[in-house]
Each structure stands twice: as structure tokens, then as C-alpha cells.
Write a protein that holds these residues in place. Structure first.
Motif, PDB file in Angstrom:
ATOM      1  N   GLU A  58       0.824  -1.205   0.000  1.00 11.94           N
ATOM      2  CA  GLU A  58       0.000   0.000   0.000  1.00 11.94           C
ATOM      3  C   GLU A  58       0.860   1.258   0.000  1.00 11.94           C
ATOM      4  O   GLU A  58       0.473   2.279  -0.571  1.00 11.94           O
ATOM      5  CB  GLU A  58      -0.934  -0.015   1.210  1.00 11.94           C
ATOM      6  N   ALA A  59       2.023   1.182   0.629  1.00  9.65           N
ATOM      7  CA  ALA A  59       2.923   2.345   0.662  1.00  9.65           C
ATOM      8  C   ALA A  59       3.409   2.723  -0.730  1.00  9.65           C
ATOM      9  O   ALA A  59       3.791   3.874  -0.979  1.00  9.65           O
ATOM     10  CB  ALA A  59       4.120   2.045   1.568  1.00  9.65           C
ATOM     11  N   ASP A  60       3.400   1.747  -1.664  1.00  5.42           N
ATOM     12  CA  ASP A  60       3.837   2.002  -3.038  1.00  5.42           C
ATOM     13  C   ASP A  60       2.659   2.229  -3.972  1.00  5.42           C
ATOM     14  O   ASP A  60       2.812   2.172  -5.203  1.00  5.42           O
ATOM     15  CB  ASP A  60       4.679   0.831  -3.544  1.00  5.42           C
ATOM     16  N   GLY A  61       1.483   2.454  -3.413  1.00  3.19           N
ATOM     17  CA  GLY A  61       0.312   2.699  -4.237  1.00  3.19           C
ATOM     18  C   GLY A  61      -0.448   1.452  -4.636  1.00  3.19           C
ATOM     19  O   GLY A  61      -1.354   1.527  -5.475  1.00  3.19           O
ATOM     20  N   GLY A  62      -0.084   0.310  -4.046  1.00  3.56           N
ATOM     21  CA  GLY A  62      -0.746  -0.939  -4.381  1.00  3.56           C
ATOM     22  C   GLY A  62      -1.893  -1.254  -3.439  1.00  3.56           C
ATOM     23  O   GLY A  62      -2.271  -0.462  -2.578  1.00  3.56           O
ATOM     24  N   VAL A  63      -2.432  -2.468  -3.597  1.00  2.00           N
ATOM     25  CA  VAL A  63      -3.559  -2.912  -2.783  1.00  2.00           C
ATOM     26  C   VAL A  63      -3.077  -3.667  -1.550  1.00  2.00           C
ATOM     27  O   VAL A  63      -3.763  -3.740  -0.548  1.00  2.00           O
ATOM     28  CB  VAL A  63      -4.507  -3.797  -3.627  1.00  2.00           C
ATOM     29  N   GLY A  64      -1.870  -4.263  -1.640  1.00  2.26           N
ATOM     30  CA  GLY A  64      -1.288  -4.931  -0.486  1.00  2.26           C
ATOM     31  C   GLY A  64      -1.814  -6.321  -0.229  1.00  2.26           C
ATOM     32  O   GLY A  64      -1.758  -6.810   0.906  1.00  2.26           O
ATOM     33  N   LEU A  65      -2.321  -6.988  -1.273  1.00  7.19           N
ATOM     34  CA  LEU A  65      -2.821  -8.354  -1.111  1.00  7.19           C
ATOM     35  C   LEU A  65      -1.749  -9.352  -1.552  1.00  7.19           C
ATOM     36  O   LEU A  65      -0.625  -8.979  -1.888  1.00  7.19           O
ATOM     37  CB  LEU A  65      -4.113  -8.536  -1.900  1.00  7.19           C
ATOM     38  N   GLY A  66      -2.100 -10.640  -1.561  1.00  4.58           N
ATOM     39  CA  GLY A  66      -1.099 -11.668  -1.819  1.00  4.58           C
ATOM     40  C   GLY A  66      -1.400 -12.517  -3.037  1.00  4.58           C
ATOM     41  O   GLY A  66      -2.321 -12.230  -3.825  1.00  4.58           O
ATOM     42  N   LEU A  67      -0.643 -13.592  -3.178  1.00  4.65           N
ATOM     43  CA  LEU A  67      -0.786 -14.483  -4.329  1.00  4.65           C
ATOM     44  C   LEU A  67      -2.163 -15.155  -4.388  1.00  4.65           C
ATOM     45  O   LEU A  67      -2.718 -15.300  -5.483  1.00  4.65           O
ATOM     46  CB  LEU A  67       0.331 -15.531  -4.304  1.00  4.65           C
TER      47      LEU A  67
END
Length: 337
Positions: A58-67
């Protein structure tokens, strides 16, 4: 242990299905068959929904979920026959600028296997490097796997290299899937090395491709069952006939076995687990599409029916990231190691 999907995972799966049904329905699918150029507007909309940045922090603008969540999203993409280098963009969203936002489209290609001394390993093939959607991509990432790192890809050169699309020399290559244009890479300058874990990248690419195959396998089950309920013969729905019942039941069993393998591999992230998942998902996608065609009868052989699109996509994806022969050899070696 509880292997059921969480409420959040179900919401992600359902939301993805609704988005694709709204933005890539049957009319768009058939239009893509006639003109397979990717829709950049749809690509950016997918990116805005977090399709490509799903696993970025999330810190990089992502959703922060997994595989496991990525598998669910790619499963829905396979169900809808969504075209494009989806797996590559999902895996490279944090590597190549602009991919996470949908502004750039990148593809992955396998380097041809390097010849090895001694008798050839049965798991090693000499397939050419194939590039999907070459006219739509902004860059191509050429991959190789370190020898011995992964038995499915043993014998391939090591490293990952990025090249601009304009720098890649390629030749036409006939694709069985009308939704997936292909080109054979004849020369690619290896100017920009990328610090990637090639073995991991290839393993995850195989698993996400298996997820697409799973989605197609599940979709053809639904198509066959729906048609068997509606089509009547001798005054009764053909779904009431025992032979048709058996076909549909076998299709469901294949899809659910593949689902168990794909979901499990997304949790364990094991090499052989991913290999088995890809093998089972490929089989389910191909055989289910064939049986779906059988249930549809003569109608299934027509261009207007969508069954052939699932079969052709399944054939194509089955050859990506390790075919059945290589997977079977790797699994056999794993059993006796």
C-alpha cells in the motif's frame, strides 16, 4: 485449517466478475475476435480497479494483497476470456514504471533452451521465444531460468532483460487463439538487466496462467449445463439423458480438482505444487472445452458459438510456462527424489 475463501476474498472475486461482465461482455468479446488490438481504456480501468497493483504494498500505491488474491482475479479473467498479457503486467507492476497504472503494457517471453552436454533431458524443449500481443506492448522482458533451479525449466539461460518493443526483431507466428496474436522473437538486445528472481517469477507466472485455465474450465461447465437444460430432444431436455449428465459431472470434477490444486499452490508457493496445479488446470481447461463442445453438438462447432474460443485459449495457455511433458517429468522426479 480453514481453506474456505474469506468474505474479503469472495468480495474481490465477485467484484472482478461484475467489472468484467460490465466492461467485457459477449459483444466486446466477439469484437475482440475480429480486431484483437487491446483496448487501452479498458486496460487503464482494470489498473484503476487495482488489477495490476494487487500485490504491491500500500505504501507504493498498491492494494497490499497476496498471491491467493491474485489467483482469484486471474481466474475471473480466464473465465471471461479477457485478452492481453495479464500475467506479465500483474507480475511486473512493481518493476516497470507505468504498468501498475495501465499506462504501459509489457509482456514476458521465455528464452529458448540452451543446449546442454550429454543426452537431452526429457523436460527440456527447444520452443522458440513467443511474444503475445506484440503490436500492443511497450516493452518485452526476456526470461531464462538458472539451470537446476526448477526442473520444469532446466536448461534455460539465466537472467531477465528488458527491451523496448521497437528494439525487438520478430517474425510472424500463427496463433491458434484468435484473441492472442503471437510473434516469434528472432533477436532481442539484452541491454537492460533486471534484478528479478527468475525462478520465482516463472513459478508464479505458471500458477497465474493455471488460474486463467481454471476460470475457463469453470466457465465451460456453466455453459454446458445451461445448454443441456435448455436444449430439448425427443421432448425432454438433453440434460436429462444419462450420457449428458455424465459428461457434465466429469467436467465439474475436473474443474474442482484443478481449483483445489491451484488454490493450494497459491498458499504453499511450492515449485512442485505450482507444477501440479498448472498440469491439472491445463487438462481441465482443454478437456472441459472439448466436452462442452460435445454437449452443444453441431451448434458447438459453429463460429457463432463461444465454445471454440475457450478451447483455443486452453490449447494456447497449455503451452505457456511449461507444457504437460515437462510438468509430468518434474513431478515424477519429485516423487523419487
Amino acid at each position: 485449517m480453514d481453506f474456505q475463501l474469506t468474505d474479503e476474498q469472495r468480495a474481490l472475486r465477485n467484484g472482478t466478475r461484475e467489472l468484467l461482465a460490465r466492461r467485457f461482455g459477449r459483444e466486446r468479446l466477439r469484437a475482440a475476435v475480429d480486431g484483437p488490438a487491446l483496448d487501452r481504456g479498458l486496460w487503464r480501468e482494470l489498473a484503476a480497479a487495482g488489477f495490476f497493483a494487487l500485490r504491491l504494498p500500500e505504501a507504493d500505491g498498491g492494494v497490499g494483497l497476496g498471491l491467493p488474491e491474485a489467483v482469484l482475479v486471474l481466474e475471473e479473467a480466464g473465465r471471461a476470456l479477457l485478452p492481453g498479457p495479464l500475467v506479465a503486467c500483474q507480475l511486473l507492476a512493481g518493476v516497470v514504471d507505468g504498468v501498475a497504472t495501465g499506462e504501459r503494457i509489457v509482456a514476458l517471453a521465455d528464452a529458448p533452451t540452451a543446449p546442454a552436454a550429454g543426452p537431452p533431458h526429457p523436460a527440456v524443449t527447444s520452443a522458440p521465444a513467443l511474444w503475445e500481443h506484440p503490436a500492443d506492448c511497450d516493452a518485452l522482458i526476456l526470461l531464462g531460468g538458472a539451470q537446476g533451479a526448477d526442473p520444469v525449466h532446466e536448461g534455460r539461460e539465466d537472467g531477465a532483460y528488458r527491451s523496448a518493443a521497437a528494439d525487438v526483431v520478430c517474425a510472424p507466428f500463427a496463433s491458434v487463439d484468435p484473441l492472442t496474436p503471437l510473434a516469434r522473437v528472432t533477436h532481442i538486445p539484452r541491454k537492460i538487466p533486471l534484478p528479478l528472481d527468475v525462478s520465482r517469477l516463472r513459478r508464479e507466472a505458471a500458477l497465474l496462467t493455471a488460474a486463467q485455465q481454471l476460470g475457463s474450465a469453470a466457465r465451460t461447465v456453466d455453459m454446458a449445463v445451461t445448454y443441456a437444460r435448455e436444449r430439448e430432444q425427443f421432448g425432454a431436455p438433453i440434460g436429462s439423458f444419462q450420457a449428458v449428465k455424465h459428461l457434465c459431472a466429469q467436467m465439474l470434477v475436473r474443474a474442482e480438482i484443478a481449483r483445489s490444486a491451484v488454490y493450494a499452490a497459491s498458499v504453499t508457493e511450492g515449485v512442485l505444487d505450482a507444477t501440479a496445479a498448472k498440469l491439472l488446470a491445463d487438462e481441465a481447461a482443454v478437456r472441459n472445452a472439448r466436452d462442452c463442445l460435445q454437449v452443444h453438438g453441431g451448434m458447438g462447432f459453429t463460429w457463432e458459438a463461444d465454445v471454440h474460443l475457450h478451447l483455443k485459449r486452453a490449447w494456447s495457455r497449455a503451452e505457456f510456462w511449461g507444457g504437460a511433458g515437462a510438468a509430468e517429468e518434474a513431478l515424477a522426479e519429485g516423487l523419487i527424489a
